[in-house]
Design a protein around this motif. Structure first.
Motif, PDB file in Angstrom:
ATOM      1  N   ALA A 122       3.094   0.005 -54.348  1.00 22.56           N
ATOM      2  CA  ALA A 122       3.634  -0.453 -55.629  1.00 22.56           C
ATOM      3  C   ALA A 122       4.721   0.482 -56.110  1.00 22.56           C
ATOM      4  N   ALA A 123       5.659   0.800 -55.210  1.00 22.86           N
ATOM      5  CA  ALA A 123       6.729   1.716 -55.577  1.00 22.86           C
ATOM      6  C   ALA A 123       7.771   0.996 -56.400  1.00 22.86           C
ATOM      7  N   HIS A 124       8.336   1.701 -57.377  1.00 26.10           N
ATOM      8  CA  HIS A 124       9.343   1.117 -58.254  1.00 26.10           C
ATOM      9  C   HIS A 124      10.493   2.098 -58.392  1.00 26.10           C
ATOM     10  N   LEU A 136       2.294  -5.315 -60.331  1.00 28.95           N
ATOM     11  CA  LEU A 136       0.963  -5.804 -60.644  1.00 28.95           C
ATOM     12  C   LEU A 136       1.072  -6.804 -61.791  1.00 28.95           C
ATOM     13  N   VAL A 137       0.811  -8.073 -61.488  1.00 33.15           N
ATOM     14  CA  VAL A 137       0.903  -9.154 -62.462  1.00 33.15           C
ATOM     15  C   VAL A 137      -0.427  -9.895 -62.487  1.00 33.15           C
ATOM     16  N   PHE A 176      -0.788  -8.095 -56.939  1.00 35.31           N
ATOM     17  CA  PHE A 176       0.527  -7.566 -56.622  1.00 35.31           C
ATOM     18  C   PHE A 176       1.447  -8.702 -56.186  1.00 35.31           C
ATOM     19  N   GLU A 177       2.587  -8.788 -56.824  1.00 36.27           N
ATOM     20  CA  GLU A 177       3.556  -9.805 -56.491  1.00 36.27           C
ATOM     21  C   GLU A 177       4.841  -9.130 -56.007  1.00 36.27           C
TER      22      GLU A 177
END
Length: 674
Positions: free
Chosen positions: A34-36, A102-103, A107-108
């Protein structure tokens, strides 16, 4: 072959259901990275060679860097040549980058095609060689954005501007505080509004996956194919279980073979015929004692089937079919347990079979044997595992996709704390705990971590006496661990240092079969010491988990603390002079260079030591935190290069080990991080 009893079938069905549930839980537990705000590309590219002078370095992220982000550019000699930074004009990325959000608990994926640059000016190029670019920022969702890339410059040297002095700035305390709020779980946490400039939400073209994309060769496609295979296999297992149970309960044909059932009838309590034939052979006609009528047999004719009455003769207690001449004994040893048979028309009918009658017997027309069942289940399980494996491979590749190539990074260790001992060449990289707290980057302050505990058998020894120091590494099962990964040529490194950061020793104990480690130690001065066990274990997924555990050790007697020497860039180790260059920076992976020199007429020939050309231990003053360091496997521009991430401001003691002519020497330095 004996057919599968119904009770066994129920057990198999239960096991299949359990397998399906476990597989679904396992697949659900694997979450994508979940890197942003990740680095997508750079100019120059990581690992590139540049021949012409350049005035800036552009780093393109998937969203705008925080307003107080921090960047450094370090020249080959360890001198910083950066000069602030500014935002640049967005541009299309060479390759789309996929990130996960994360929605609603899931995870989307979201693909980005636009890069938002941070432009870092280069003041001058003082030497040819390898330049390092490091960055520290916080994404809009609170994730820490940290990394390093390198490029090689072989063009002409440029002079520094008049009045230029190398920067020694440190990151904004608000930025460091924001990175510390990011926990090791990888989930976003609250970020002070002053620490991050709100990044504009990605445009529809950048946020949404490309419409009509047909690229199936990338890692993302591999991951989705893997998940599809896994889900399909899981559905097949579930369908098979339902199919078998329904076939067993309804008595309808379960196969497509030529086997067909005898004409059946029911009377009273649900009795049914058990006369069965297959391929022209009566396999289970069970007439009542003393009476055998004509068995009704289905005769296949193309796609149509018509019942045909075949005369049957009796020989003693056996019934012989006129069609095949095969005798079947209706009086089995367990006949007493069967219900009386009843004649319905021309067929012999008996009560429902016993609970342990095989599934094929109560499912007319079924040919499913144990072998077929095993093959089918085995194939489904293999497909399920293959799909899961493909998905894991794809997910792992996705974690690396879009990043800029830098020094090699074989993998990321996933542990509660991270240690020092990584294989040479690991290069600068982040760990799940990086940025969580200053204590995470400085380990060895606790006796237990990652499910393991350092258990010393001796807690003190007399001064000046050579004594064996013995200890165990105990796991969660309270049993001594005996399996360790070999890192830097050894399964475990034992570091001993006084609480005043004097008396450094780097030892390599030996382990007995019962898991007890021992090594002779001599401590000349009374006082308190810290003993670090630096080792790596192998996790269930095959990755190495580095750990550093620390425990106190005492030498009785009057103790006079030694003052920490002043900060100097030069040190002496035996007949050799060692220089240290670099700017340690809080929270930033910074390069540190060590140059060994001796007699000017005799060049120093460094020898590999513990898998590299040097070994570096850095300990923080006060809590004696053991700091996160990675070596390069080969010399870089004639020096030994390490990647150091300082966890906090303060004073540190660095111990640099190197080997010449088979002898190990240690140079000691004091480092001050403002």
């Amino acid at each position: 072959m004996r057919r599968l009893p119904q009770t066994c079938g129920r057990v198999v069905s239960g096991l299949l259901a359990l397998l399906l549930a476990s597989a679904v839980a396992l697949l659900a537990s694997v979450q994508p990275a979940a890197a942003h705000g990740t680095l997508a590309m750079s100019t120059p590219a990581g690992g590139a060679t540049v021949s012409e002078p350049l005035t800036s370095v552009q780093l393109y992220f998937t969203e705008k860097a925080a307003a107080n982000a921090f960047f450094t550019i370090t020249a080959p000699g360890g001198i910083r040549v950066d000069n602030g930074w500014s935002y640049g004009e967005p541009k299309p990325l060479d390759k789309p980058v996929r990130e996960y959000f994360l929605v609603n608990g899931q995870f989307e994926p979201r693909e980005y095609t636009t890069g938002f640059p941070a432009v870092v000016p280069v003041s001058h190029l003082p030497a040819k060689g390898q330049y390092s670019v490091s960055y520290l920022s916080v994404a809009s969702d609170g994730d820490t954005v940290r990394g390093t890339l390198t490029f090689r410059y072989n063009g002409r040297v440029t002079a520094a501007p008049q009045g230029w002095s190398p920067p020694s700035t440190q990151p904004d305390p608000a930025l460091v505080a924001a990175t510390e709020q990011h926990g090791s779980s990888g989930q976003a946490s609250a970020v002070p509004t002053a620490a991050v400039e709100p990044a504009a939400p990605p445009s529809a073209a950048a946020a949404a996956p490309p419409t009509g994309s047909t690229d199936a060769s990338g890692p993302g496609a591999l991951a989705w194919v893997g998940w599809a295979v896994a889900v399909a296999a899981a559905g097949a297992v579930a369908g098979f279980v339902v199919w078998r149970r329904r076939s067993a309960s309804t008595g309808k044909p379960a196969g497509r073979g030529r086997t067909s059932s005898a004409t059946s009838g029911r009377r009273g309590g649900g009795a049914r015929s058990t006369t069965r034939t297959g391929a022209g052979r009566t396999v289970g006609a069970k007439p009542s004692a003393g009476k055998v009528g004509a068995a009704t047999v289905a005769q296949s004719t193309g796609d149509k089937r018509r019942p045909t009455t075949v005369p049957a003769a009796r020989k003693g207690n056996a019934v012989v079919t006129a069609r095949t001449g095969v005798a079947v004994d209706p009086t089995a040893t367990d006949a007493a347990t069967k219900a009386p048979a009843t004649t319905v028309g021309a067929a012999t009918v008996e009560a429902d079979p016993r609970p342990d009658t095989d599934l094929a017997a109560v499912t007319p027309g079924s040919r499913m044997s144990n072998t077929h069942l095993a093959l089918l289940v085995g194939g489904l399980v293999i497909a399920l595992l293959a799909g899961f494996g493909l998905a894991r491979i794809g997910t792992g590749d996705e974690r690396q996709a879009g990043g800029v190539a830098g020094p090699p990074a074989p993998g990321q260790a996933e542990s509660a704390t991270d240690g020092h001992q990584h294989p040479a060449g690991t290069g600068p990289h982040t760990h799940r705990g990086d940025g969580a707290t200053g204590e995470t980057l400085a380990t060895g302050t606790t006796v237990s971590a990652g499910g393991y505990t350092l258990q010393p058998l001796e807690r003190s020894q007399p001064p000046g006496v050579r004594a064996d120091y013995r200890f165990r590494i105990v796991g969660t099962d309270r049993q001594p661990a005996t399996r360790f990964a070999v890192v830097h040529d050894k399964p475990l490194h034992l570091i001993v240092v006084g609480r005043d950061l004097s008396g450094y020793q780097h030892l390599h104990p030996t382990m007995a079969p019962d898991g007890t480690w021992s090594v002779p130690v001599t401590l000349a001065r009374p006082g308190g010491y810290r003993v670090y066990a630096d080792f790596s274990v192998t996790a269930t997924n095959g990755t190495q988990v580095p750990l550093v555990l620390g425990v106190d050790h005492t030498v009785p007697g009057a103790h006079t603390p030694t003052a920490l020497p002043p900060v100097q860039a030069q040190a002496t180790a035996g007949p050799y002079a060692v220089s240290m260059n670099g700017t340690p920076t809080v929270g930033v992976t910074a390069p540190m260079h060590f140059q060994v020199s001796g007699d000017p007429t005799t060049p120093v020939q460094l020898e590999p030591y513990l898998g590299a050309y040097g070994h570096l231990v850095v300990v923080r003053e006060g809590d004696l935190g053991y700091v996160h360091v990675h070596p390069e496997p080969e010399l870089v521009d004639g020096s030994v290069k390490f990647w150091l991430t300082a966890p906090s401001s303060g004073r540190y003691r660095a111990f640099f080990d190197f080997q010449v002519a088979g002898k190990v020497h240690t140079a000691e330095f004091t480092i001050n991080v403002p």
